[in-house]
Motif scaffolding. Structure first.
Motif, PDB file in Angstrom:
ATOM      1  N   PHE A 223       0.841  -1.210   0.000  1.00 29.85           N
ATOM      2  CA  PHE A 223       0.000   0.000   0.000  1.00 29.85           C
ATOM      3  C   PHE A 223       0.873   1.255   0.000  1.00 29.85           C
ATOM      4  N   CYS A 412      -4.819   6.898   0.001  1.00 28.96           N
ATOM      5  CA  CYS A 412      -4.132   5.777   0.650  1.00 28.96           C
ATOM      6  C   CYS A 412      -4.771   5.562   2.016  1.00 28.96           C
ATOM      7  N   TRP A 431      -4.398  -6.066   5.764  1.00 34.69           N
ATOM      8  CA  TRP A 431      -4.229  -6.098   4.305  1.00 34.69           C
ATOM      9  C   TRP A 431      -5.545  -6.205   3.555  1.00 34.69           C
ATOM     10  N   SER A 434      -7.213  -2.274   3.925  1.00 32.68           N
ATOM     11  CA  SER A 434      -6.372  -1.171   3.453  1.00 32.68           C
ATOM     12  C   SER A 434      -6.307  -1.166   1.927  1.00 32.68           C
ATOM     13  N   TYR A 435      -5.953  -0.018   1.381  1.00 34.73           N
ATOM     14  CA  TYR A 435      -5.778   0.090  -0.067  1.00 34.73           C
ATOM     15  C   TYR A 435      -4.899   1.292  -0.389  1.00 34.73           C
ATOM     16  N   SER A 436      -4.346   1.302  -1.596  1.00 31.84           N
ATOM     17  CA  SER A 436      -3.600   2.457  -2.092  1.00 31.84           C
ATOM     18  C   SER A 436      -3.934   2.676  -3.559  1.00 31.84           C
ATOM     19  N   GLU A 437      -4.374   3.870  -3.880  1.00 30.48           N
ATOM     20  CA  GLU A 437      -4.663   4.214  -5.272  1.00 30.48           C
ATOM     21  C   GLU A 437      -3.416   4.692  -6.012  1.00 30.48           C
ATOM     22  N   LEU A 462      -0.648 -10.347  -2.717  1.00 31.23           N
ATOM     23  CA  LEU A 462      -2.010  -9.916  -2.369  1.00 31.23           C
ATOM     24  C   LEU A 462      -3.036 -10.988  -2.722  1.00 31.23           C
ATOM     25  N   ASN A 466      -5.657 -12.752  -0.143  1.00 32.92           N
ATOM     26  CA  ASN A 466      -7.111 -12.723  -0.369  1.00 32.92           C
ATOM     27  C   ASN A 466      -7.689 -14.134  -0.418  1.00 32.92           C
TER      28      ASN A 466
END
Length: 589
Positions: A223, A412, A431, A434-437, A462, A466
């Motif tokens: 992220f 983020c 994980w 959460s996220y990140s663009e 990732l 998942n």
């Protein structure tokens, strides 16, 4: 003619002046003979409303209010770094020396920066040079780590007609004289004054393409945040918001850190001061405080100054950005800032919105985060301001208004999870939430400077995490034993990723900050183990046999066993995996 008014009413930090006054919106004022600092926040023909940034205890109707004809501002000059200020840029160390007390006396008047200290100055222009806004006219070694670049203030264009020789000068001494277009003379010192609620001008906002490298694997790999980006760190009590920000402040590749303690506990700011004064800066070898400034508005300080503190901090950050530096802001926490807005809004009797917060909270949050970015400055240099804001939702409820509105304006999101924190898994960033663009924007940089496989490895990691999450739902219902061996392998590799890659030890000399090259090597080894084990499972080797070897534990321990400067050791682990593969094949032939 001095503008004055008389207090008509007092409601906590809010005071009222009845009738029409000559004050202007946003004007800084002094309240009573104690000269408490305040700001005009509402004007009508019948009433002027002022919020006071100090304790209003003892004020009474009839006390005088004095205008200043200027907005609430900060002083910008050498001396900002290695310093600690309150929410309106009053230096706490100087206040402590002057007041001879552990508490801030009301109405105390202290210069924001030391006006008597002489700074070694090297001139960068000569007589006859035409200078523009942002032109660097002098260099001053502010600390051992940072060169302070004295610039022409915005809005000023002229020709250098006089210049002082290199030497030692105070921040208020004239160092350059300009002749303006109309023939008038203008003296320049090292000092600029800037209103905190007005963003400093730039030439252009640029796209973000470079990451802010933090040394924290879950952030850098899964992220990432870009230089000039925005991120929030939400989490309940004890989940590690402040410690996550401390790690980023200590180890990120930002040139300068602005740490804003907004309504947090005083002991946390004390810890920052003590730690940063002792810790060596990995970039320069000097102390971290040499490239850090602290804005401390702790929970026992006046609530109105809490609202101003984040604007003070970001104005200081923009000033150093204008010099061409990359600045990272740690705002801890914006929830306390929003609570200050709510309290002031309540005292102003404004119509409340969700959970009592004012209806304009979202626009205030957006205006703050919008001041982040990667910019071309007025002098042609490039600089950035990255904002990392902690959010403290009550009870860890991410659906509350501050968290939800912050998510709208940041790209983020590092969601802290209390179950991870209570299991001593740090950083406790989950994980799945959460996220990140920024990941897509930074792909080319990672491929060019770290390795072509970096993004592919990240995506595979990732995907495994998942898949593990989906399998855990089945495991909760019927147990792990009934799963086929390929799914058992996924769970085992996910465990290796969680313990050996995502979990990080802030007190281990190699694990506290990990270079990107090592992060890539770790992912490659974990995925190589996964591929080899998949081959064995495909040949009907049971998972129980694979687990009988210690290879999984050895891979988890890589983070400790491989020093950051000895990445060639990863070849030994690849050989170990091959030996493990061959041994299983021979034993079960």
């Amino acid at each position: 003619m001095e503008k004055t008014g008389k207090i008509y009413g007092i409601n906590g930090p809010v005071i009222y002046i009845k009738g029409k006054t000559d004050f202007i919106m946003g004007e800084m004022v002094y309240v009573s003979e104690e000269r408490l600092v305040g700001e005009v926040i509402s004007l009508t023909t019948k009433m002027t409303t002022i919020q006071v940034y100090e304790d209003t205890m003892g004020l009474k109707p009839g006390d005088m209010v004095y205008g200043t004809n200027q907005a609430l501002f900060v002083t910008l000059a050498p001396g900002i770094l290695h310093n600690i200020f309150d929410g309106i840029e009053r230096p706490l160390k100087s206040i402590a020396e002057d007041s001879n007390s552990v508490y801030i006396n009301r109405g105390i008047s202290v210069d924001a920066l030391d006006k008597n200290k002489k700074w070694d100055t090297t001139m960068q222009v000569k007589v006859g040079d035409t200078v523009f806004p942002g032109t660097v006219i002098a260099h001053v070694p502010e600390t051992k780590s940072i060169i302070h670049k004295v610039m022409v203030p915005p809005g000023t264009v002229g020709v250098v007609s006089e210049i002082k020789e290199d030497g030692a000068y105070t921040i208020d001494e004239e160092i350059v004289v300009l002749t303006l277009d109309d023939g008038t003379k203008k003296s320049l010192t090292m000092t600029q004054i800037w209103p905190i609620r007005v963003p400093r001008p730039v030439n252009a906002r640029q796209s973000v393409t470079k990451p802010l490298v933090t040394g924290q694997r879950i952030l850098d790999t899964l992220f990432p945040i870009a230089k000039g980006g925005t991120a929030c760190v939400p989490g309940g009590f004890g989940t590690g918001k402040t410690m996550t920000q401390h790690q980023i402040a200590k180890w990120s590749d930002a040139d300068i850190i602005v740490y804003i303690g907004c309504g947090e506990r005083g002991n946390e700011m004390t810890q920052v001061l003590e730690d940063f004064s002792k810790l060596p800066d990995p970039k320069t070898g000097n102390t971290l405080m040499d490239r850090t400034t602290l804005i401390a508005n702790t929970s026992n300080m006046p609530v109105a100054a809490r609202e101003a503190s984040i604007y003070t901090g970001i104005t200081l950050a923009e000033y150093y950005r204008d010099m061409g530096y990359h600045v990272a802001i740690m705002a801890d926490s914006t929830s306390r800032w929003a609570e200050a807005l709510r309290e002031l809004s309540g005292r102003l009797e404004e119509m409340p919105a969700e959970e009592g917060f004012p209806a304009y909270m979202a626009s205030k949050l957006s205006a703050f985060y919008e001041r982040a970015g990667y910019f071309e400055n007025l002098n042609g240099t490039e600089g950035s301001v990255s904002i990392i804001g902690a959010v403290s939702p009550q009870g860890g409820d991410f659906s509350e208004p501050v968290t939800q509105n912050t998510k709208r304006f940041v790209r983020c999101f590092w969601g802290l999870d209390k179950s991870l924190a209570y299991a001593r898994h740090f950083p406790a960033i989950h994980w799945l939430t959460s996220y990140s663009e920024y990941a897509g924007d930074l792909t080319k940089w990672y491929e060019d400077y770290v390795g072509e496989d970096f993004v592919k490895c990240r995506n595979k990691i990732l995907a495994i995490l998942n898949t593990e999450s989906n399998l855990q739902e089945i495991v909760k219902l019927i147990g792990q034993d009934v799963l086929p061996d390929d799914q058992k392998l996924t769970l085992e590799i996910a465990k290796v990723i969680r313990l050996g890659f995502l979990q990080q030890n802030a007190f281990h000399k190699d694990d506290t900050c990990v270079p990107l090259k090592k992060q890539l090597k770790m992912m490659q080894i974990i995925l190589y183990l996964y591929e080899k084990c998949k081959e064995l499972i495909g040949m009907n080797m049971p998972m129980s046999i694979l687990k009988s070897e210690d290879i999984f534990e050895r891979i988890i321990a890589i983070k400790y066993d491989v020093p950051n400067d000895k990445l060639k050791m990863f070849a030994d682990y690849k050989i170990a995996i091959d030996n493990f593969y061959n041994k299983i094949m021979e034993t079960n032939a």
